[in-house]
Design a protein around this motif. Structure first.
Motif, PDB file in Angstrom:
ATOM      1  N   GLU A  86      20.490  12.289   5.793  1.00  0.00           N
ATOM      2  CA  GLU A  86      19.221  12.356   6.532  1.00  0.00           C
ATOM      3  C   GLU A  86      18.278  11.208   6.158  1.00  0.00           C
ATOM      4  O   GLU A  86      17.135  11.157   6.600  1.00  0.00           O
ATOM      5  CB  GLU A  86      18.517  13.701   6.296  1.00  0.00           C
ATOM      6  N   GLY A  87      18.724  10.312   5.282  1.00  0.00           N
ATOM      7  CA  GLY A  87      17.918   9.122   4.969  1.00  0.00           C
ATOM      8  C   GLY A  87      16.879   9.322   3.873  1.00  0.00           C
ATOM      9  O   GLY A  87      16.128   8.386   3.546  1.00  0.00           O
ATOM     10  N   VAL A  88      16.835  10.518   3.286  1.00  0.00           N
ATOM     11  CA  VAL A  88      15.779  10.806   2.305  1.00  0.00           C
ATOM     12  C   VAL A  88      15.973   9.984   1.020  1.00  0.00           C
ATOM     13  O   VAL A  88      15.013   9.409   0.481  1.00  0.00           O
ATOM     14  CB  VAL A  88      15.756  12.325   1.974  1.00  0.00           C
ATOM     15  N   ASP A  89      17.210   9.898   0.553  1.00  0.00           N
ATOM     16  CA  ASP A  89      17.485   9.121  -0.658  1.00  0.00           C
ATOM     17  C   ASP A  89      17.095   7.649  -0.444  1.00  0.00           C
ATOM     18  O   ASP A  89      16.427   7.037  -1.297  1.00  0.00           O
ATOM     19  CB  ASP A  89      18.980   9.246  -1.000  1.00  0.00           C
ATOM     20  N   ALA A  90      17.463   7.098   0.692  1.00  0.00           N
ATOM     21  CA  ALA A  90      17.089   5.701   0.982  1.00  0.00           C
ATOM     22  C   ALA A  90      15.572   5.566   1.076  1.00  0.00           C
ATOM     23  O   ALA A  90      15.000   4.556   0.644  1.00  0.00           O
ATOM     24  CB  ALA A  90      17.752   5.244   2.284  1.00  0.00           C
ATOM     25  N   ALA A  91      14.911   6.580   1.616  1.00  0.00           N
ATOM     26  CA  ALA A  91      13.448   6.516   1.747  1.00  0.00           C
ATOM     27  C   ALA A  91      12.772   6.552   0.376  1.00  0.00           C
ATOM     28  O   ALA A  91      11.763   5.877   0.156  1.00  0.00           O
ATOM     29  CB  ALA A  91      12.954   7.654   2.630  1.00  0.00           C
ATOM     30  N   GLY A 109      17.986   9.766   9.648  1.00  0.00           N
ATOM     31  CA  GLY A 109      19.320   9.556   9.072  1.00  0.00           C
ATOM     32  C   GLY A 109      20.340   9.144  10.118  1.00  0.00           C
ATOM     33  O   GLY A 109      19.991   8.653  11.191  1.00  0.00           O
ATOM     34  N   ILE A 110      21.613   9.375   9.781  1.00  0.00           N
ATOM     35  CA  ILE A 110      22.695   8.861  10.639  1.00  0.00           C
ATOM     36  C   ILE A 110      23.429   9.975  11.386  1.00  0.00           C
ATOM     37  O   ILE A 110      24.436   9.722  12.038  1.00  0.00           O
ATOM     38  CB  ILE A 110      23.717   8.052   9.807  1.00  0.00           C
ATOM     39  N   THR A 111      22.919  11.212  11.297  1.00  0.00           N
ATOM     40  CA  THR A 111      23.701  12.351  11.795  1.00  0.00           C
ATOM     41  C   THR A 111      23.876  12.338  13.315  1.00  0.00           C
ATOM     42  O   THR A 111      24.783  12.977  13.832  1.00  0.00           O
ATOM     43  CB  THR A 111      23.033  13.681  11.397  1.00  0.00           C
ATOM     44  N   LYS A 112      23.007  11.636  14.030  1.00  0.00           N
ATOM     45  CA  LYS A 112      23.114  11.669  15.503  1.00  0.00           C
ATOM     46  C   LYS A 112      23.893  10.474  16.054  1.00  0.00           C
ATOM     47  O   LYS A 112      24.037  10.332  17.266  1.00  0.00           O
ATOM     48  CB  LYS A 112      21.715  11.715  16.119  1.00  0.00           C
ATOM     49  N   LYS A 135      23.735  -0.255  10.725  1.00  0.00           N
ATOM     50  CA  LYS A 135      23.580   0.044   9.300  1.00  0.00           C
ATOM     51  C   LYS A 135      22.365   0.941   9.115  1.00  0.00           C
ATOM     52  O   LYS A 135      21.382   0.819   9.866  1.00  0.00           O
ATOM     53  CB  LYS A 135      23.346  -1.267   8.518  1.00  0.00           C
ATOM     54  N   LEU A 136      22.411   1.814   8.105  1.00  0.00           N
ATOM     55  CA  LEU A 136      21.205   2.571   7.758  1.00  0.00           C
ATOM     56  C   LEU A 136      20.378   1.663   6.842  1.00  0.00           C
ATOM     57  O   LEU A 136      20.784   1.374   5.716  1.00  0.00           O
ATOM     58  CB  LEU A 136      21.548   3.871   7.023  1.00  0.00           C
ATOM     59  N   LEU A 137      19.244   1.194   7.348  1.00  0.00           N
ATOM     60  CA  LEU A 137      18.418   0.270   6.565  1.00  0.00           C
ATOM     61  C   LEU A 137      17.152   0.968   6.067  1.00  0.00           C
ATOM     62  O   LEU A 137      16.533   1.748   6.799  1.00  0.00           O
ATOM     63  CB  LEU A 137      17.994  -0.935   7.406  1.00  0.00           C
ATOM     64  N   GLY A 138      16.774   0.651   4.837  1.00  0.00           N
ATOM     65  CA  GLY A 138      15.437   0.940   4.347  1.00  0.00           C
ATOM     66  C   GLY A 138      14.642  -0.334   4.548  1.00  0.00           C
ATOM     67  O   GLY A 138      15.044  -1.403   4.066  1.00  0.00           O
ATOM     68  N   ILE A 139      13.551  -0.245   5.304  1.00  0.00           N
ATOM     69  CA  ILE A 139      12.788  -1.452   5.658  1.00  0.00           C
ATOM     70  C   ILE A 139      11.341  -1.277   5.242  1.00  0.00           C
ATOM     71  O   ILE A 139      10.741  -0.218   5.474  1.00  0.00           O
ATOM     72  CB  ILE A 139      12.840  -1.687   7.185  1.00  0.00           C
ATOM     73  N   HIS A 157      15.975   4.088   8.975  1.00  0.00           N
ATOM     74  CA  HIS A 157      16.632   4.557  10.194  1.00  0.00           C
ATOM     75  C   HIS A 157      17.862   3.697  10.446  1.00  0.00           C
ATOM     76  O   HIS A 157      17.974   2.586   9.907  1.00  0.00           O
ATOM     77  CB  HIS A 157      15.675   4.489  11.397  1.00  0.00           C
ATOM     78  N   PRO A 158      18.795   4.176  11.273  1.00  0.00           N
ATOM     79  CA  PRO A 158      19.919   3.310  11.633  1.00  0.00           C
ATOM     80  C   PRO A 158      19.377   2.102  12.393  1.00  0.00           C
ATOM     81  O   PRO A 158      18.423   2.237  13.165  1.00  0.00           O
ATOM     82  CB  PRO A 158      20.768   4.193  12.560  1.00  0.00           C
ATOM     83  N   SER A 159      19.978   0.947  12.161  1.00  0.00           N
ATOM     84  CA  SER A 159      19.502  -0.282  12.797  1.00  0.00           C
ATOM     85  C   SER A 159      20.693  -1.118  13.251  1.00  0.00           C
ATOM     86  O   SER A 159      21.684  -1.221  12.537  1.00  0.00           O
ATOM     87  CB  SER A 159      18.717  -1.149  11.800  1.00  0.00           C
TER      88      SER A 159
END
Ligand code: HSE
Length: 444
Positions: free
Chosen positions: A198-203, A227-230, A247-251, A264-266
């Motif tokens: 869900e992207g929380v760790d990257a956030a 995150g990438i689930t969808k 890619k799932l990027l932290g920006i 978010h995925p980018s």
């Protein structure tokens, strides 16, 4: 000088790595640090497991507070994780005058302001190289190596689990759910993978990098997290046909009106080095005004890679232990008394104010006038189109299909504008399924 004494809270995968690497490289580490670094106490609920790792001659306890209460311990390493007991123990260790080393990104992203303030008041250090991108020394690079620069943006693949899943989806043409199950079977994803997928760790990680890059407090609650689930195999395939990888990027980015902080995925151009980071590896690109673009690549997790970062912090503390606290490197790179003021000029922007380009996929009825209607709405909203790809209906829906996929790449657009125009397109009777929107980052 007598060795600096370290107490370890939690001796699982990373803790045993720290113990083993410190033992194996002790002579070189001593020559670098100017004194020995010795783990003299370990606390773990599983005392037998801890004893099996450290052998005899080191005190093993099941109560972390026994370490905090020991006046001989100079540094406490927190490897428990989470926001609960870890927060209490870190604050107690600080109050007891111990320096703290932690790999706990969740704790610092959420409670960092409180923890760093407590440490500054007590004159101790809280070091967290291992909290972001595991073995990659990105905190050191941002805080010290790039200190001359006005940082412009950072974009990172900072979650190995999701990068592994995306690599597998692309390689094998499989959907997310199938690859997640396989990743769990192989041990690349946890039994409960929520924080990763869900992207929380990257956030958590990009929140820490953002604070250090721009000299603002940690503000995880204001990060945009997706995150990438969808993601589906189709989008990965279409992106590839257009010359991009997903890619799932932290920006985090310095914009005109403030700072963007988002995960978010980018879509990333396939020719960028970071687009070619595969499997569980991590990579971070930092753009500074003086240095230009720099790239950091390596293992973002694992026993010894993470131990490498923890021990680097131990060495820093051993060197700076006796320095006047005013002359140490500030926790968040900028002097602590400047952080709150910087929020006035560098507020975190809501997602509606973020400006980026987009990939849109619309499942539409394959009939005359549909493309004109869709592009008409984009034109009315002032959204400029970069590229359009339309698949053969047969290819998308099978022989005789009356539906097709319309893929549109846009130029830079404000997210709020894009939200509104997507809602309008979605309302068209010829748009037959929820529209997929993936942000696109050129990273140039
Ligand atoms: N779960 C993380 C990852 C590693 O998959 O990268 C620890 O932050």
């Amino acid at each position: 000088m007598k060795p600096i004494q370290v107490g370890l809270l939690g001796i699982g995968t990373v803790g045993s790595g720290v113990f083993n690497v410190l033992q194996r490289n002790q002579e070189e580490i001593r020559r670098r640090a100017g004194r020995g670094i010795e783990i003299t106490m370990v606390a773990d609920l599983d005392v037998a497991r801890a004893r099996a790792v450290v052998g005899e001659g080191i005190q093993v306890v099941n109560d972390a507070r026994a370490i905090i209460a020991n006046p001989d311990i100079d540094i406490v390493i927190e490897l428990i994780g989470g926001y609960g007991i870890a927060r209490a123990l870190v604050l107690e260790a600080i109050a007891a005058g111990k320096h703290v080393v932690t790999a706990n990104k969740a704790l610092l992203a959420v409670h960092g302001t409180e923890i760093f303030a407590a440490a500054s008041a007590k004159g101790v250090m809280v070091a967290f190289e291992a909290a972001v991108a595991g073995g990659i020394p990105i905190i050191k690079a941002l805080r010290e190596g790039l200190t001359a620069n006005r940082i412009q943006w950072i974009a990172g693949i900072i979650n190995g689990t999701t990068n592994f899943i995306l690599s597998e989806m692309r390689d094998k043409g499989l959907d997310f759910d199938v690859v997640l199950k396989e990743a769990q079977r192989l041990g690349y994803a946890e039994a409960d993978p929520t924080f990763d997928i869900e992207g929380v760790d990257a956030a958590h990680k990009v929140t820490l990098m953002s604070a250090i890059a721009f000299g603002i407090p940690v503000q995880f609650d204001k990060a945009y997290v997706e995150g990438i689930t969808k993601l589906g195999a189709a989008d990965i395939k279409y992106a590839e046909q257009l010359g991009y990888r997903i890619k799932l990027l932290g920006i985090t980015k310095r914009a005109d009106k403030g700072v963007e902080l988002r995960v978010h995925p980018s879509l990333v151009p396939a020719k960028r080095l970071i687009a070619n980071v595969e499997g569980a590896m991590n990579a971070v690109v930092v753009q500074g005004d003086a240095v230009g673009s720099t790239l950091y690549y390596g293992k973002g997790a694992g026993s010894e890679p993470t131990a490498s970062a923890v021990i680097a912090d131990l060495v820093d503390i051993a060197r700076l232990h006796t320095a006047d606290p005013e002359h140490r490197v500030p926790h968040l790179a900028f002097q602590a008394n400047t952080l709150a003021d910087a929020m006035g000029t560098l507020p975190l922007l809501p997602m509606s104010e973020v400006v980026t380009s987009y990939y849109l996929r619309l499942r539409v009825a394959d009939q005359a006038g549909v493309l004109a209607k869709v592009t008409g709405l984009l034109a009315e909203a002032g959204v400029s189109i970069d590229a359009v790809l339309q698949r053969e209906a047969d290819e998308v829906g099978g022989e005789g299909s009356t539906q097709t996929d319309l893929i549109i790449l846009t130029h830079d657009t404000r997210e709020g504008t894009m939200d509104a125009v997507i809602a309008q397109m979605q309302a068209l009777p010829t748009v037959l399924a929820p529209i997929t929107r993936i942000r696109k980052e050129e990273l140039n």
